[in-house]
Design a protein around this motif. Structure first.
Motif, PDB file in Angstrom:
ATOM      1  N   GLN A 116     -31.546  38.577  19.954  1.00  0.00           N
ATOM      2  CA  GLN A 116     -31.128  38.170  18.618  1.00  0.00           C
ATOM      3  C   GLN A 116     -29.924  37.227  18.692  1.00  0.00           C
ATOM      4  N   LYS A 130     -31.154  33.869  19.965  1.00  0.00           N
ATOM      5  CA  LYS A 130     -31.987  33.151  19.003  1.00  0.00           C
ATOM      6  C   LYS A 130     -31.181  32.671  17.791  1.00  0.00           C
ATOM      7  N   THR A 131     -30.298  33.534  17.269  1.00  0.00           N
ATOM      8  CA  THR A 131     -29.654  33.162  16.010  1.00  0.00           C
ATOM      9  C   THR A 131     -28.295  32.488  16.184  1.00  0.00           C
TER      10      THR A 131
END
Lengths: 284, 264
Positions: B173, B176-177
């Motif tokens: 996460q 990705k973010t």
């Protein structure tokens, strides 16, 4: 013995190390092995240990090629340093706008085809080239000067090709220089030149060593430059290896490649000695 | 008093830049010369460009080069980015090891690298052509992506990542973010650079090309060995124009992303 936490932390690095290991490590080891093998009359590799390929390096003809290549790489390093240092130094002292313009112009050649840049010199220096035709036209000379196909031509081409690497390395080093040290030196009454030789030069040594290394390594093997500008009389290591590959003498090509890598290791060793206590690396 | 060193500076830099670009300009200029010899300028023509577009061999090798360059660019973007992001997580000692290993292809002279790959791939009996070209080009383009992404990662505020961790975000996460959006412009610029480097390689491609699949630079090199012809000038000029489009595009992207950053 085994730190499980550390192993787990470092696990993601494994695929990267394996990938590069397979594509760089194993081929290089294979080259070293091959350099000790023989070949039959058809050029096929025979698994039989021999020193023959390395003995041939000490053949005066081949030794001369090694010497030529080493000389070319060292001179390229020195010339790009001498021409590039003022460029990097002056650029670092420009005001912001002009500095980014100058840096842009220095970096742009990285993007321009290297063949085009060599070819440009053929057009300039050839017997029917631009320089000769201008000189003839203005009656400064009455027959064309021979500027192509000698050691100097190859040196010009190689230095021209690699000088941006040198300038970028020097610039990064000069840009990091603590200006207050220079001011302190002036305040204490040192002249401009003294300040340069006692402070600027020693502090930018990592940049000089880095630039030299970055120029030296490719200068050893850019065979297309020596091929196009040097003609058949000036043979360098890259041309020789190329010829051995074409002639299907792979063990000998391998031995010459090992010789070339040893020259690189020598320069890298000197580089690490010079920059031993410095944080910055060659590229990062 | 102050004017003199400044004048010297301007003079030296101008002279240097003129010398740096004269060979390039000479190539462009003579692509428009009617006479096939550089001995004299006989008038403006586009004939050499016309000849170029009729050349079937050049069209074929150009297609091969483009396929190789784009595949190389995608592969090296993936590998280089993955390697750079990995360094965020591993121990410091391991990071140093990754650095060395990733930059290794740039420290071996191209001829030696090319020969070692040639010998290795032929021992493995790999077919020479697209596969060997893409593998070898990816090998020497990945370090550039790695360096550029790594430089960008060093600028990222670690506290953002720490905060995300504290709030319970997982590794994927976070990547990705947070990380990927921040390094995306660098990845794109690096991939474009990879395209340019792949399209420019002569030395390694000489060893990697197959019997029927050679690349554009290798073909141009063999044309140049035969002698000076304005057709080569025209071809070089077109490649130059193409590359400048790529640079313009990458400049545009980095400007856009900088603007967005300032806006945030």
């Amino acid at each position: 013995m085994f730190n499980l936490k550390k192993i787990k932390q470092n696990a993601p690095a494994v695929p990267i190390l394996v990938w590069t290991g397979i594509l760089v490590g194993i081929p290089l080891i294979y080259v070293v092995v091959l350099s000790f093998l023989s070949r039959d009359s058809l050029g096929n590799i025979v698994f039989e240990f021999t020193w023959e390929n390395y003995k041939r390096i000490f053949d005066p003809v081949y030794l001369k090629v090694f010497y030529n290549s080493f000389l070319l790489a060292v001179l390229t390093g020195l010339i790009t340093l001498l021409i590039g240092y003022p460029v990097a130094y002056f650029t670092a002292n420009l005001e912001a706008n002009r500095r980014s313009l100058a840096m842009g112009l220095i970096i742009l050649p990285f993007w321009i085809s290297s063949l085009l840049r060599v070819y440009g010199w053929i057009i300039l220096l050839g017997n029917n080239g631009l320089i000769n035709s201008l000189l003839l036209k203005f009656k400064i000379i009455d027959k064309p000067l021979t500027m192509m196909y000698n050691f100097g031509t190859v040196l010009v081409g190689t230095a021209y090709m690699l000088i941006p690497f040198m300038i970028v390395a020097l610039y990064n080093s000069i840009d990091k220089l603590d200006r207050s040290l220079l001011e302190a030196s002036y305040d204490l009454g040192a002249s401009k030149w003294k300040t340069f030789f006692k402070i600027t030069l020693p502090l930018t040594m990592p940049g000089i060593a880095g630039g030299f290394t970055l120029v030296f390594i490719p200068a050893l093997g850019l065979f297309f430059i020596s091929d196009l500008l040097g003609g058949g009389k000036n043979i360098f290591l890259g041309n020789l290896i190329n010829a051995q590959i074409k002639g299907r003498n792979r063990p000998l090509a391998a031995a010459f490649s090992v010789g070339m890598i040893i020259l690189v290791l020598l320069v890298l060793y000197i580089y690490t000695r010079i920059t031993k206590n410095k944080k910055e690396g060659l590229f990062l | 008093m102050k004017a003199k060193p400044q004048r010297l500076r301007t003079f030296y830099l101008s002279l240097f830049f003129v010398l740096l670009y004269i060979p390039v300009l000479a190539v462009i200029l003579y692509s428009f010369n009617q006479s096939p010899s550089t001995a004299q300028w006989t008038g403006f023509t586009l004939d050499w460009y016309r000849q170029l577009f009729r050349d079937r061999v050049i069209a074929e090798v150009f297609k091969i080069s483009i396929v190789v360059a784009i595949s190389t660019s995608i592969l090296s973007a993936l590998l280089g980015t993955a390697a750079a992001i990995t360094t965020l997580q591993v121990t410091e000692g391991m990071e140093k090891k990754i650095n060395t290993v990733m930059l290794l292809p740039l420290l071996v002279p191209e001829v030696a690298l090319g020969v070692s790959l040639l010998l290795f791939f032929s021992a493995l009996k790999l077919p020479f052509g697209y596969l060997t070209l893409i593998l070898s080009h990816t090998l020497f383009c990945t370090p550039y992506v790695y360096i550029m992404v790594q430089l960008r990662l060093k600028e990222i505020d670690i506290s953002v990542i720490e905060a995300a961790k504290d709030l319970g975000a997982g590794r994927w996460q976070i990547i990705k973010t947070i990380i990927l959006p921040l390094v995306a412009p660098s990845i794109l610029t690096a991939s474009l650079l990879a395209v340019a480097i792949s399209l420019d390689d002569v030395v390694i491609s000489t060893y990697m090309a197959g019997p029927t699949s050679t690349t554009l630079p290798v073909h141009i090199f063999s044309m140049m060995r035969v002698g000076v012809t304005p057709k080569v000038n025209a071809l070089c000029t077109l490649i130059l124009v193409g590359t400048f489009f790529i640079i313009g595009f990458s400049q545009f992207i980095s400007k856009k992303s900088k603007q967005r950053e300032e806006f945030n």
